[in-house]
Design a protein around this motif. Structure first.
Motif, PDB file in Angstrom:
ATOM      1  N   SER A 119     -12.123   5.443   2.118  1.00  0.00           N
ATOM      2  CA  SER A 119     -10.613   4.928   2.778  1.00  0.00           C
ATOM      3  C   SER A 119     -10.821   3.786   3.494  1.00  0.00           C
ATOM      4  N   LEU A 156      -5.665   2.953  -2.791  1.00  0.00           N
ATOM      5  CA  LEU A 156      -5.758   4.387  -3.024  1.00  0.00           C
ATOM      6  C   LEU A 156      -4.164   4.150  -2.541  1.00  0.00           C
ATOM      7  N   ALA A 157      -3.621   3.251  -1.519  1.00  0.00           N
ATOM      8  CA  ALA A 157      -1.814   2.879  -0.963  1.00  0.00           C
ATOM      9  C   ALA A 157      -1.160   2.932  -1.826  1.00  0.00           C
ATOM     10  N   TYR A 158      -0.194   3.869  -1.549  1.00  0.00           N
ATOM     11  CA  TYR A 158       1.272   4.169  -2.259  1.00  0.00           C
ATOM     12  C   TYR A 158       1.558   5.157  -3.417  1.00  0.00           C
ATOM     13  N   LYS A 159       0.403   5.091  -3.872  1.00  0.00           N
ATOM     14  CA  LYS A 159      -0.458   6.579  -5.015  1.00  0.00           C
ATOM     15  C   LYS A 159      -0.293   7.721  -4.226  1.00  0.00           C
ATOM     16  N   PRO A 160       0.907   9.495  -4.696  1.00  0.00           N
ATOM     17  CA  PRO A 160       0.311  10.305  -4.647  1.00  0.00           C
ATOM     18  C   PRO A 160      -1.106  10.430  -4.270  1.00  0.00           C
ATOM     19  N   ALA A 161      -1.033  11.798  -3.474  1.00  0.00           N
ATOM     20  CA  ALA A 161      -1.606  12.504  -3.389  1.00  0.00           C
ATOM     21  C   ALA A 161      -1.748  14.331  -3.050  1.00  0.00           C
ATOM     22  N   ALA A 219      -3.010   8.736  -9.321  1.00  0.00           N
ATOM     23  CA  ALA A 219      -2.864   9.781  -8.019  1.00  0.00           C
ATOM     24  C   ALA A 219      -4.214  10.032  -7.921  1.00  0.00           C
ATOM     25  N   PRO A 227      -4.768  10.614   3.444  1.00  0.00           N
ATOM     26  CA  PRO A 227      -3.407  10.327   2.612  1.00  0.00           C
ATOM     27  C   PRO A 227      -2.263   9.436   3.487  1.00  0.00           C
ATOM     28  N   HIS A 279       0.338   5.409   3.041  1.00  0.00           N
ATOM     29  CA  HIS A 279       1.905   5.089   2.558  1.00  0.00           C
ATOM     30  C   HIS A 279       1.206   6.265   0.918  1.00  0.00           C
ATOM     31  N   MET A 280       0.233   7.511   1.174  1.00  0.00           N
ATOM     32  CA  MET A 280      -0.054   7.722  -0.112  1.00  0.00           C
ATOM     33  C   MET A 280       1.055   8.912   0.025  1.00  0.00           C
TER      34      MET A 280
END
Length: 206
Positions: A101, A108-113, A77, A135, A139-140
């Motif tokens: 980015s 970074l994709a699909y990880k919480p931010a 994350a 983000p 998809h974050m």
């Protein structure tokens, strides 16, 4: 689990660092590893859209952006923090985020931010609005608190006097820890993020 916190301030241990540290403390209490990564004071050039990163070796200009990309590979994350400079994120942070980015978005994709900013007085909401765009592109899941993630003060001591701002930073840390634990539980139950097809890209031309 590990959270990478990006400090977009030229001051390594200034107001933005103080805000990020409050978030990190809550994550550490939940036994989640953290690292505060400093964008630093050396000029970060902007993305020129050359496409060289498509080769998979990071940004062709290298430097701090590629250092962050390497760390992003194994991070679970992210927290993106910046001071307010003329009602927007710092120049280095803006260039850094553009290149991170574009060249490292797949990490970074699909990880919480989460995002946060620090200011003496104003420009916080426009800065948050700018940073939240990154983000949302990958998809974050966005982690929030009970108010916009801004903190006020001209130095770290003043920042710590902003009781409401500090409380929101701590909320971000607790909420991110909770979400990461939920994701881990989901993985253990066989739940993975969706595999979305590449979206169609259309130009606004008639």
């Amino acid at each position: 689990m590990k959270v990478l916190l990006i400090n977009g301030s030229p001051h390594e241990k200034g107001c933005t660092y103080t805000a990020l540290s409050l978030i990190a403390e809550e994550l550490n209490r939940a036994h989640i590893e953290t690292e505060i990564f400093n964008v630093g004071t050396r000029p970060v050039g902007g993305c020129i859209g050359c496409g060289g990163c498509a080769a998979g070796s990071g940004c062709v200009f290298g430097g701090v952006v590629n250092e962050a990309i390497e760390k992003a590979r194994t991070a679970d994350a992210f927290v993106f923090g910046s001071p307010v400079h003329y009602a927007s994120a710092s120049g280095n942070m803006t260039s850094f985020m553009d290149r991170l980015s574009y060249a490292g978005g797949k990490y970074l994709a699909y990880k919480p931010a989460a995002i946060c900013c620090s200011a003496r007085r104003g420009g916080t909401t426009t800065t948050l609005d700018q940073l939240v765009k990154y983000p949302e592109f990958f998809h974050m899941p966005l982690v929030n608190g009970s108010y916009w993630a801004m903190i006020h003060g001209s130095n770290p001591a003043q920042v710590l006097q902003d009781e409401e701002g500090c409380a929101v930073m701590r909320e971000l840390g607790r909420n991110m820890a909770w979400l990461l634990q939920c994701i881990e539980a989901g993985k253990a139950a066989g739940i993975r993020h969706p595999e979305n097809p590449r979206r169609p890209m259309t130009n606004f031309i008639r």
